[in-house]
Design a protein around this motif. Structure first.
Motif, short mmCIF file in Angstrom:
data_model
loop_
_atom_site.label_atom_id
_atom_site.label_comp_id
_atom_site.label_asym_id
_atom_site.label_seq_id
_atom_site.Cartn_x
_atom_site.Cartn_y
_atom_site.Cartn_z
N SER A 34 -18.00 -37.84 2.37
CA SER A 34 -17.97 -36.56 1.65
C SER A 34 -19.23 -36.36 0.82
N PHE A 65 -21.51 -33.07 1.13
CA PHE A 65 -21.49 -32.14 0.00
C PHE A 65 -22.02 -32.81 -1.26
N GLN A 108 -11.48 -33.04 -9.02
CA GLN A 108 -11.52 -32.53 -7.65
C GLN A 108 -10.35 -31.58 -7.40
N ARG A 143 -10.93 -28.25 -9.00
CA ARG A 143 -11.97 -27.49 -8.30
C ARG A 143 -11.62 -27.26 -6.83
N ASP A 146 -10.40 -24.91 -5.18
CA ASP A 146 -10.78 -23.62 -4.62
C ASP A 146 -12.25 -23.27 -4.89
N PRO A 199 -15.81 -24.06 -3.70
CA PRO A 199 -16.56 -24.76 -2.64
C PRO A 199 -17.68 -25.61 -3.22
N ALA A 200 -17.79 -26.82 -2.74
CA ALA A 200 -18.87 -27.71 -3.17
C ALA A 200 -20.20 -27.24 -2.61
N LYS A 201 -21.26 -27.55 -3.33
CA LYS A 201 -22.61 -27.20 -2.87
C LYS A 201 -23.00 -28.12 -1.70
N ARG A 253 -10.36 -30.92 -0.86
CA ARG A 253 -11.50 -30.10 -1.27
C ARG A 253 -12.63 -30.17 -0.25
N ARG A 258 -11.71 -27.76 2.48
CA ARG A 258 -11.81 -26.38 2.01
C ARG A 258 -13.27 -25.96 1.85
N SER A 259 -14.09 -26.87 1.36
CA SER A 259 -15.52 -26.57 1.21
C SER A 259 -16.16 -26.34 2.57
N ALA A 276 -15.11 -22.91 3.78
CA ALA A 276 -15.81 -21.85 3.08
C ALA A 276 -17.24 -21.67 3.59
#
Length: 313
Positions: free
Chosen positions: A15, A19, A40, A43, A45, A47-49, A86, A89-90, A93
């Motif tokens: 991960s 990200f 985590q 957060r 919802d 999205p991680a960079k 997450r 989801r990231s 997104a």
């Protein structure tokens, strides 16, 4: 019929390689894994960079089309399953289609490379990378503060490789380390017609070649050999690639010049090298990963952390 990854390029990635979870990871490194998990979840919802390998993964997945899946990317992480939510989801997104993941909550994840048949493992955890390499899988530790990939080649995956101890075994590098440049050059000139032994990343180069051959879409691959070799030692490297039947699109024989500026011009989505100094310089310009193999990377002498005590990867 059961699902199968046969005939696909399989990339296993942690991960933190995909990200940017460095802010969250600082909580874990401070000794508070529960706070890391709570953050985590809070957060979930958000999205991680993008991380260091984001561009590489996104472009490789673009080789897939509705009728033919050529690339499979699997999250293989020491994260907990909650944090794994997450990650997915990231990815969603970002328009990145990921289906599979293994989350081990601090336990060793590298054993799952075998059933995956992975052609590449990217992780921020050095111990996992070393063990994956020892099992025979191409693997690299991502430098999490590397420069992000540039965006000038949207339909071209660009990957750069060092030669000795990466594409090739470290036989010649061992001569250089023990006896110096003159002995290295003489050794390679004398053995110019003899192919170098396979290095840890030869299977990845071969898999990329097959991917290129199977693709009829708009995505293309461009590879580069970026090495400190110079004439006359260049000939053995070229002849080895010819012997394998796998070429590269560009070859840079730099004779010890710093690689970073040359890589900046090539604009790879990722660069692999075995020497920490080369990686440190390259990472200022391009996404980079340290291949912790060969004579320049002796085995860790310190005791590795106990199971369950590892930081996320």
């Amino acid at each position: 019929m059961p699902a199968s990854l046969q005939d696909q390029l399989v990339v296993a990635i942690s991960s933190r390689a995909l990200f940017d979870f460095e802010e969250e990871n600082r909580l874990f490194e401070a000794g508070d894994p529960q706070a890391y998990m709570r953050l985590q979840l809070e957060r979930l919802d958000a999205p991680a960079k993008p991380g260091v390998a984001f561009s590489l993964v996104r472009k490789l997945l673009a080789f897939n089309d509705p009728d033919h899946r050529r690339v499979e990317v699997v999250i293989l992480s020491r994260n907990d399953p909650v944090s794994g939510m997450r990650v997915f989801r990231s990815a969603g997104a970002a328009g990145m289609h990921l289906e599979r993941g293994v989350f081990t909550q601090g336990r060793d994840p590298f054993g799952y490379l075998r059933p995956l048949g992975a052609h590449l493992f990217l992780s921020a955890n050095e111990a996992d990378v070393r063990r994956a390499l020892n099992l025979g899988f191409p693997a690299a530790r991502v430098v999490t503060d590397s420069a992000q990939a540039m965006g000038n080649y949207a339909h071209e995956v660009r990957i750069a490789f060092d030669g000795d101890a990466v594409l090739f075994a470290d036989e010649a590098e061992l001569v250089f380390q023990k006896k110096g440049l003159a002995a290295f050059q003489a050794h390679e000139k004398r053995k110019a017609a003899l192919p170098l032994p396979d290095g840890p990343f030869k299977p990845l180069l071969a898999a990329l070649h097959r991917l290129q051959q199977s693709s009829g879409g708009s995505m293309r691959l461009r590879t580069a050999l970026v090495t400190a070799r110079s004439a006359p030692a260049h000939e053995r490297a070229i002849r080895t690639l010819m012997h394998w039947g796998v070429g590269v699109d560009e070859a840079m024989f730099l004779g010890g010049l710093p690689k970073g500026e040359f890589l900046r011009e090539f604009e790879p989505d990722f660069f692999f090298d075995d020497q920490a100094g080369h990686i440190e310089h390259a990472a200022r310009h391009v996404p980079a990963g340290h291949v912790t193999s060969g004579v320049t990377n002796p085995e860790l002498t310190r005791e590795l952390p106990a199971p369950g005590a590892h930081k996320p990867a």
